[in-house]
Enzyme design. Structure first.
Site, PDB file in Angstrom:
ATOM      1  N   LYS A 252      -2.412  -0.129  -8.625  1.00 43.64           N
ATOM      2  CA  LYS A 252      -2.132   0.979  -7.702  1.00 43.64           C
ATOM      3  C   LYS A 252      -0.625   1.179  -7.618  1.00 43.64           C
ATOM      4  CE  LYS A 252      -2.400   2.290  -2.769  1.00 43.64           C
ATOM      5  NZ  LYS A 252      -2.975   1.985  -1.428  1.00 43.64           N
ATOM      6  N   LYS A 264       0.570   8.128   8.993  1.00 42.88           N
ATOM      7  CA  LYS A 264       0.620   6.797   9.600  1.00 42.88           C
ATOM      8  C   LYS A 264       1.572   6.797  10.784  1.00 42.88           C
ATOM      9  CE  LYS A 264      -0.166   4.061   5.385  1.00 42.88           C
ATOM     10  NZ  LYS A 264      -1.376   3.367   5.822  1.00 42.88           N
ATOM     11  N   ASP A 275       3.602  -0.176  -1.453  1.00 39.11           N
ATOM     12  CA  ASP A 275       2.248   0.241  -1.823  1.00 39.11           C
ATOM     13  C   ASP A 275       2.091   0.400  -3.345  1.00 39.11           C
ATOM     14  OD1 ASP A 275      -0.285   0.602  -0.831  1.00 39.11           O
ATOM     15  OD2 ASP A 275      -0.060   2.747  -0.457  1.00 39.11           O
ATOM     16  N   GLU A 336      -5.780   6.897   0.072  1.00 36.26           N
ATOM     17  CA  GLU A 336      -5.355   7.526  -1.182  1.00 36.26           C
ATOM     18  C   GLU A 336      -5.420   6.578  -2.375  1.00 36.26           C
ATOM     19  OE1 GLU A 336      -3.311   6.063   0.798  1.00 36.26           O
ATOM     20  OE2 GLU A 336      -2.215   4.848  -0.650  1.00 36.26           O
ATOM     21  N   ARG A 338      -7.692   4.473  -3.404  1.00 35.39           N
ATOM     22  CA  ARG A 338      -8.963   4.555  -4.142  1.00 35.39           C
ATOM     23  C   ARG A 338      -9.053   5.853  -4.940  1.00 35.39           C
ATOM     24  NH1 ARG A 338     -12.116   3.865   1.454  1.00 35.39           N
ATOM     25  NH2 ARG A 338     -10.157   2.803   1.900  1.00 35.39           N
TER      26      ARG A 338
HETATM   27  N1  BES Z   1      -1.690   1.280   1.560  1.00 30.92           N
HETATM   28  C1  BES Z   1      -2.627   1.295   2.620  1.00 30.92           C
HETATM   29  C2  BES Z   1      -3.214  -0.067   2.926  1.00 30.92           C
HETATM   30  C3  BES Z   1      -2.328  -0.998   3.698  1.00 30.92           C
HETATM   31  C4  BES Z   1      -2.084  -0.792   5.041  1.00 30.92           C
HETATM   32  C5  BES Z   1      -1.812  -2.105   3.090  1.00 30.92           C
HETATM   33  C6  BES Z   1      -1.306  -1.683   5.753  1.00 30.92           C
HETATM   34  C7  BES Z   1      -1.037  -3.016   3.810  1.00 30.92           C
HETATM   35  C8  BES Z   1      -0.777  -2.797   5.134  1.00 30.92           C
HETATM   36  C9  BES Z   1      -3.795   2.222   2.241  1.00 30.92           C
HETATM   37  O1  BES Z   1      -3.467   3.325   1.479  1.00 30.92           O
HETATM   38  C10 BES Z   1      -4.352   2.736   3.527  1.00 30.92           C
HETATM   39  O2  BES Z   1      -3.656   3.444   4.197  1.00 30.92           O
HETATM   40  N2  BES Z   1      -5.583   2.366   3.830  1.00 30.92           N
HETATM   41  C11 BES Z   1      -6.197   2.757   5.030  1.00 30.92           C
HETATM   42  C12 BES Z   1      -7.629   3.117   4.737  1.00 30.92           C
HETATM   43  C13 BES Z   1      -8.335   3.779   5.874  1.00 30.92           C
HETATM   44  C14 BES Z   1      -7.776   5.161   6.093  1.00 30.92           C
HETATM   45  C15 BES Z   1      -9.800   3.855   5.558  1.00 30.92           C
HETATM   46  C16 BES Z   1      -6.119   1.591   6.008  1.00 30.92           C
HETATM   47  O3  BES Z   1      -6.269   0.448   5.595  1.00 30.92           O
HETATM   48  O4  BES Z   1      -5.866   1.833   7.178  1.00 30.92           O
HETATM   49 ZN    ZN Z   2      -1.844   3.136   0.290  1.00 27.17          ZN
HETATM   50 MN    MN Z   3      -2.862   4.980   2.656  1.00 21.27          MN
END
Ligand code: BES
Ligand code: ZN
Ligand code: MN
Length: 508
Positions: A252, A264, A275, A336, A338
């Site tokens: 990724k 966020k 990321d 995003e 996935r």
């Molecule tokens: N890159 C983030 C995941 C992440 C968040 C990694 C915090 C490390 C620390 C990913 O793209 C994301 O935002 N995932 C969301 C998914 C949700 C919207 C279903 C998440 O984990 O909140």
């Molecule tokens: Zn992400």
């Molecule tokens: Mn994200």
């Protein structure tokens, strides 16, 4: 840091002229009649030194020793994890001091992987991020180290493996640490291209036009909101005959994740520069392959882009068509990862892989589940899962398998597309994996969620280089019977892939 291997027993270590001598002492040390043994016995008897892993005793000048500084470090049972802990503590104690070189030796015969753990820890502990720091901090004087072992021949292979892996870990840490404006998709592509200077490695980079032509609608959808152009990086390492099916690694590469329109919160959003740690780990693995030259074939795929809010950005409820033909309702633009990975997984099919492993900072839910100790592992094949778990243990870069029951995919159902990109809060790491699994049916597949392990926050904020160690260990384990050295000279892989129709233009 420059590290060399040398033959060294305790009497030789006592006589060695070196700015700093680091002696690793395990439980049950039985002193010989050399000067070093005498010091260790004295320090233990006084209670000032204990052999518990990570305990240090630092002294400046010691009678009967040629070294200027002596560091005794406890390594408990002498296992690899304890050795890593001790060496990390010792380097931290010596850095910033006056010693320009260090000699490490083992008070007892080193156990399995102790040399590897010590060597990698020396490299890991002496890495400092500098790229955007200017000249504020003078570089550490500690630049050279010698790893002393009772028998050089026996340790040579382990030592080489450690150095190769460490180069990969360092490269991954470096690119992961760079801020998003210094690690754009185009700059990542440049880093991948630089790897292709090594024999046996080839790199192709696709830009927005090629990606659109291929039909990667999910990947494109994420990139839409950013002023930075996307890149799709294809790395190839050819260490085995062309007929040998490759392992495909998919990383990724979200160079910054704002969440997009599903934005966020501000707190700690800077950490979303990390990321792209999955992508950085793929670059790191290729760096290690260039050093270690194993007789296997490996493909690395990196979908790289930013996830930004913008007038052109995707909106919650938008439906896009992935490369696989499946339509996806994007209910949350922050899910995003996935979306970029699913198109890369479909692309992986063309290599007729023996296995595909994706590596992604995919979910906050995985951080909640496993913290920073173990990466989350999901796999469609028990054999692949077992091999990755075992590699993680050996490499001190562990993971933990999580389930993929079909019931977890219930929440991904929608009335408006084949699948939705989010499934609700419960078991968020699993529902993300279930989404990816829909695009990974054509091969043995594993997914590593490294959201908790790829970087540290707080005062020690920075990339860890994980899971480069796990992946390199797994890949080296695939080489059953090493061919003679001459037959293992890597060949330049043929451009275009197994059945590639893509005419890749140079982009960077
Ligand atoms: N890159 C983030 C995941 C992440 C968040 C990694 C915090 C490390 C620390 C990913 O793209 C994301 O935002 N995932 C969301 C998914 C949700 C919207 C279903 C998440 O984990 O909140
Ligand atoms: Zn992400
Ligand atoms: Mn994200």
């Amino acid at each position: 840091m420059d590290v060399e291997l040398a033959r060294l027993d305790l009497p030789a270590a006592a006589a060695r002229r070196t700015p700093a001598l680091l002696v690793l002492v395990a439980d049950g040390f039985a002193p010989g009649d050399d000067a070093l043994s005498a010091w260790i016995a004295k320090a233990r008897a006084s209670g000032d030194f204990k052999t518990e892993a990570g305990r240090l005793l630092h002294s400046y000048g010691a009678a009967g020793l040629a070294a200027e500084r002596l560091l005794l470090a406890g390594v408990g049972d002498g296992g690899a994890a304890a050795v890593r802990k001790a060496v990390t503590a010792a380097v931290a104690a010596l850095r910033g001091g006056g010693a320009a070189a260090l000699t490490l030796c083992f008070a007892q015969a080193p156990g399995a992987r102790a040399v590897q753990a010590a060597t990698q820890a020396l490299q890991d502990a002496s890495y400092r991020y500098q790229a955007t720091r200017g000249k504020a901090e003078p570089p550490s004087r500690l630049r050279r180290a010698t790893v002393g072992v009772p028998e050089v021949a026996a340790a040579r292979a382990e030592f080489a493996r450690a150095l190769g892996t460490a180069q990969g870990v360092t490269l991954a840490r470096e690119w992961a640490n760079r801020p998003a404006n210094h690690a754009t998709p185009a700059l990542l592509a440049g880093a991948a291209r630089a790897l292709a200077k090594h024999p046996g490695i080839d790199c192709q980079v696709l830009g927005p036009k090629e990606v659109a032509k291929l039909g990667m609608g999910a990947f494109e959808a994420v990139a839409r909101g950013s002023g930075e152009e996307l890149r799709f990086i294809v790395l190839r390492y050819g260490g085995a005959p062309k007929s040998a099916a490759p392992v495909v690694l998919v990383g990724k590469g979200i160079t910054f994740d704002t969440g997009g329109i599903s934005i966020k919160p501000a707190a700690a959003m800077d950490e979303m520069k990390f990321d792209m740690c999955g992508a950085a780990s793929v670059l790191g693995v290729f760096r290690a392959l260039a050093e270690l030259k194993p007789a296997i074939n490996v493909v690395g795929l990196v979908p790289a882009c930013e996830n930004m809010p913008d007038g052109r950005a995707i909106k919650p409820g938008d439906v896009v068509t992935s490369l696989s033909g499946q339509t996806i309702e994007i209910l949350n633009t922050d899910a995003e990862g996935r979306l970029v990975l699913c198109d890369a997984l479909t692309y992986a099919e063309r290599f007729k892989p023996r296995a595909v492993i994706d590596i992604a900072t995919l979910t906050g839910a995985c951080v909640i589940a496993l913290g920073g100790v173990r990466s989350g592992l999901f796999a469609s094949s028990d054999a692949l899962a077992g091999a990755l778990q075992a590699a993680g243990e050996r490499a001190l870069d562990p993971c933990w398998r999580l389930p993929l029951d079909d019931e977890y995919a219930e929440g991904l159902k929608t009335n408006f597309a084949d699948v939705a990109n989010v499934g609700g809060r419960p078991a968020g790491a699993v529902t993300a994996a279930k989404f990816l699994q829909r695009f990974a049916g054509a091969f043995d597949w594993a997914h590593l969620d490294i959201a908790g392990t790829a970087w540290k926050g707080g005062a020690a904020k920075g990339a860890t280089g994980r899971p480069v160690g796990l992946l390199v260990e797994y890949l080296l384990g695939l080489v059953e019977a090493p061919a003679p050295a001459a037959a293992r000279t890597p060949r330049k892989p043929v451009k275009g892939g197994a059945k590639s129709k893509t005419k890749a233009k140079a982009k960077a």
